[in-house]
Design an enzyme around this catalytic site. Structure first.
Site, short mmCIF file in Angstrom:
data_model
loop_
_atom_site.label_atom_id
_atom_site.label_comp_id
_atom_site.label_asym_id
_atom_site.label_seq_id
_atom_site.Cartn_x
_atom_site.Cartn_y
_atom_site.Cartn_z
CE LYS A 190 -49.48 -36.75 14.60
NZ LYS A 190 -50.91 -36.62 14.09
CD GLU B 149 -42.47 -48.81 5.75
OE1 GLU B 149 -42.57 -48.09 4.21
OE2 GLU B 149 -41.92 -49.24 6.49
CB CYS C 29 -47.51 -45.40 0.58
SG CYS C 29 -47.78 -47.29 1.59
CD GLU D 198 -47.73 -40.81 -2.37
OE1 GLU D 198 -47.11 -39.59 -1.18
OE2 GLU D 198 -47.72 -41.64 -1.96
P1 NAD Z 1 -48.69 -36.96 5.89
O1 NAD Z 1 -47.05 -36.72 6.38
O2 NAD Z 1 -48.94 -35.18 6.02
O3 NAD Z 1 -49.15 -37.04 7.59
C1 NAD Z 1 -48.75 -38.60 9.09
C2 NAD Z 1 -48.55 -38.15 9.76
O4 NAD Z 1 -47.60 -37.04 10.21
C3 NAD Z 1 -49.86 -37.37 10.57
O5 NAD Z 1 -50.27 -38.00 11.83
C4 NAD Z 1 -49.80 -36.23 10.84
O6 NAD Z 1 -50.78 -35.55 11.81
C5 NAD Z 1 -47.97 -35.84 10.84
N1 NAD Z 1 -47.34 -34.84 11.42
C6 NAD Z 1 -47.54 -33.64 10.30
N2 NAD Z 1 -46.56 -32.89 10.24
C7 NAD Z 1 -45.41 -33.29 11.17
C8 NAD Z 1 -44.82 -32.80 11.54
N3 NAD Z 1 -44.25 -32.10 10.74
N4 NAD Z 1 -44.13 -33.68 12.34
C9 NAD Z 1 -44.27 -34.81 12.60
N5 NAD Z 1 -45.68 -35.53 12.45
C10 NAD Z 1 -46.18 -34.17 11.01
O7 NAD Z 1 -48.87 -37.91 5.52
P2 NAD Z 1 -50.23 -38.11 5.24
O8 NAD Z 1 -51.10 -37.31 4.39
O9 NAD Z 1 -51.23 -37.89 6.76
O10 NAD Z 1 -50.66 -39.67 4.47
C11 NAD Z 1 -50.04 -39.43 3.38
C12 NAD Z 1 -48.62 -40.57 2.93
O11 NAD Z 1 -48.39 -40.51 3.60
C13 NAD Z 1 -48.25 -40.01 1.98
O12 NAD Z 1 -47.27 -39.37 1.05
C14 NAD Z 1 -48.26 -41.30 1.50
O13 NAD Z 1 -47.07 -42.01 0.86
C15 NAD Z 1 -47.46 -42.41 3.38
N6 NAD Z 1 -47.71 -43.23 3.33
C16 NAD Z 1 -46.95 -44.69 3.35
C17 NAD Z 1 -46.88 -45.56 3.21
C18 NAD Z 1 -45.40 -46.57 3.34
O14 NAD Z 1 -45.21 -47.21 4.35
N7 NAD Z 1 -44.70 -45.94 2.92
C19 NAD Z 1 -48.22 -46.12 4.18
C20 NAD Z 1 -49.32 -45.65 3.94
C21 NAD Z 1 -48.98 -44.12 3.97
#
Ligand code: NAD
Length: 488
Positions: free
Chosen positions: A183, A257, A291, A391
């Protein structure tokens, strides 16, 4: 002038069992540079996710089917072929990514997409090196271990490096022989869908790679599905915690992650020009929606003024511009919502007494419909201020001064996150000592943000667990089986 959408983008459909199907509902994906709708995307319901899981399960369980009959070498060649196709279509993929996410085409074309191919090739090569061990237990037994695929893997990825972060999961999962339900984030589904077409073209058997687009509800359906064996998630710490709780019900394997608030420590004896370039790259690359962004900069007081002057001069040159222009280095924030979050953090920074020394505003380009923010720098930040703790996920740097490097390291570690860190000094012995003191999954010395398919990446503390990239990732996509043959 901003470049309009380059070509018509077909509506996004769901990929299940190598067939494209419509969803009952649709949502829009937006170009953040222009605010225009790029296309409509199918929203996968719980039933759609279930169809995808069943297709993945069938393909995995069918021992006489094409996927399970494949040798490790054949699987590796297929993954390699996918890398070739990604490379062949690199311009199209890069353009789609930039239009969907707002990142400069320079980044999508010359960093993200080349690394997608690199990661796939790394795991293509590794597919033939996944093995168990024979263990000498006693003379009347033949005992050994097998590394077997985990089964059906659900992958949920965020919007900041859409295809790249998917490839970090797909590479090892496919090389190990799993089947997948992927997804992408609702803000940036386009490259994953194009990638699905390339997987069919490469010859992946039906059911091996299924793609379900949608938002949090689609994600929840993946996490709750009883027939998924493992969830590989990249995203925010808040959602990561929810996933971990929810995955407990079916005892799924999880790798997470998550977020970061990475410290970048600049000592007075460092190459200051190099450290300035590193600091700029550390926070403003990817619009700060990274991230491992170096969002807390610890600067030794002795060189603070000189460093700050150079830093601000560079930041001011980095004005937001058309993401599709190859010269652009600062693109559009991914969405209006994220732009507002970042602007709110800037206001909080000002209210809590940090000194705004560069940027801080939304930028209007060509009619003002896009979501652009100036590279923003705060000095005089205290480690307990909101902008130093949380963050922001945008182009906002918090500068904190220090006199004693040990205290800087202590403050660097005083944060719930532990994804990455950096230290700049000419004293290499000291640099190694500091690296050991920092509680982070990656430490860069005299550089920032470099990665390689062969090097593990992941977090300490609330930045998650389980490493991606490198050979260790295989451990997260396999089960270890013990076999005991009685020879008595
Ligand atoms: P998010 O957690 O809002 O969403 C990430 C994904 O999860 C999306 O596909 C979203 O649709 C899905 N999602 C949202 N709620 C969900 C739920 N309750 N159950 C299952 N899936 C769900 O994050 P974002 O805003 O898309 O991305 C930013 C975040 O990602 C930041 O915190 C960033 O640090 C982190 N990030 C971490 C890494 C790493 O390698 N550690 C890399 C990139 C981004």
């Amino acid at each position: 002038m901003l470049t309009a959408t380059k070509s018509r983008i077909a509506p996004g459909r769901l990929l299940v069992n190598n067939e494209w199907t419509d969803g009952e509902r649709q949502f829009e994906t937006i170009n953040p540079a222009t605010g225009e709708v790029l296309t409509q995307i199918a929203e996968a319901s719980k039933q759609d996710v279930d169809r995808a899981v069943r297709a993945a399960r069938r393909s995995f369980e069918d021992r006489s089917g094409p996927w399970r009959k494949m040798t490790a070498s054949e699987r590796g060649r297929l993954v390699w072929k996918l890398a070739d196709l990604a490379e062949k279509n690199i311009d199209e993929l890069a353009e789609l990514e930039t239009q969907d996410n707002g990142k400069p085409i320079f980044e999508s074309r010359y960093v993200d997409m080349p690394m997608v191919a690199d990661v796939l090739r790394y795991y293509a090569g590794l597919s033939t090196k996944i093995h168990g061990e024979t263990v000498n237990t006693n003379e009347t037994a033949f005992t050994y271990t097998l590394r077997e695929p985990v089964g059906v893997v659900g992958m949920i990825v965020p919007w900041n490096f859409p295809l790249l972060l998917a490839s970090w999961k797909l590479g090892p999962a496919l090389a190990c022989g799993n089947t997948v339900v992927l997804k992408p984030a609702e803000q940036t589904p386009l490259t994953a869908l194009r990638f699905g077409e390339l997987a069919i073209e490469a010859g992946f058997p039906a059911g091996v790679l299924n793609i379900v687009t949608g938002g949090s509800e689609t994600g929840r359906a993946i996490v709750q599905h009883p027939d998924i064996n493992k969830v590989a998630f990249t995203g925010s710490t808040t959602v990561g915690k929810e996933i971990m709780r929810s995955a407990a019900d079916t005892l799924k394997r999880v790798t997470l992650e998550l977020g970061g608030k990475s410290p970048n420590i600049v000592c007075a004896d460092s190459d200051l020009d190099g450290a300035v370039r590193g600091a700029i790259n550390g926070i403003f690359y990817g619009k700060g929606e990274v991230c491992n962004a170096g969002s807390r900069l610890f600067i030794e007081s002795k060189v603070r003024d000189e460093f700050t002057e150079k830093l601000v001069a560079r930041a001011k040159k980095m004005q937001p511009a058309d993401p599709l222009d190859p010269k652009t280095r600062m693109g559009a924030i991914v969405s209006q919502e994220q732009m507002q979050t970042v602007l709110d953090y800037i206001e909080t920074g000002k209210k809590e007494g940090a000194k705004l020394i560069s940027g801080g505003n939304r930028v209007s380009l060509d009619g003002g419909k896009g979501f652009f923010i100036e590279p923003t720098i705060f000095s005089d930040v205290k480690n307990d201020m909101t902008i130093a703790r949380e963050e922001i996920f945008g182009p906002v740097l918090s500068m904190i001064s220090f006199d004693d490097v040990e205290q800087a390291v202590e403050q660097a570690n005083q944060n719930p996150y532990g994804l990455a860190a950096a230290v700049w000094t000419r004293d290499i012995k000291r640099a190694h000592q500091i690296s050991r003191m920092l509680r982070a999954g990656t430490v860069w010395i005299n550089t920032y943000g470099l990665m390689d398919a062969a090097l593990p990446f992941g977090g300490y503390k609330q930045s998650g667990f389980g490493r991606e990239l490198g050979a260790h990732a295989v451990e997260h996509y396999t089960e270890l089986k013990t076999v005991w043959l009685n020879m008595a």
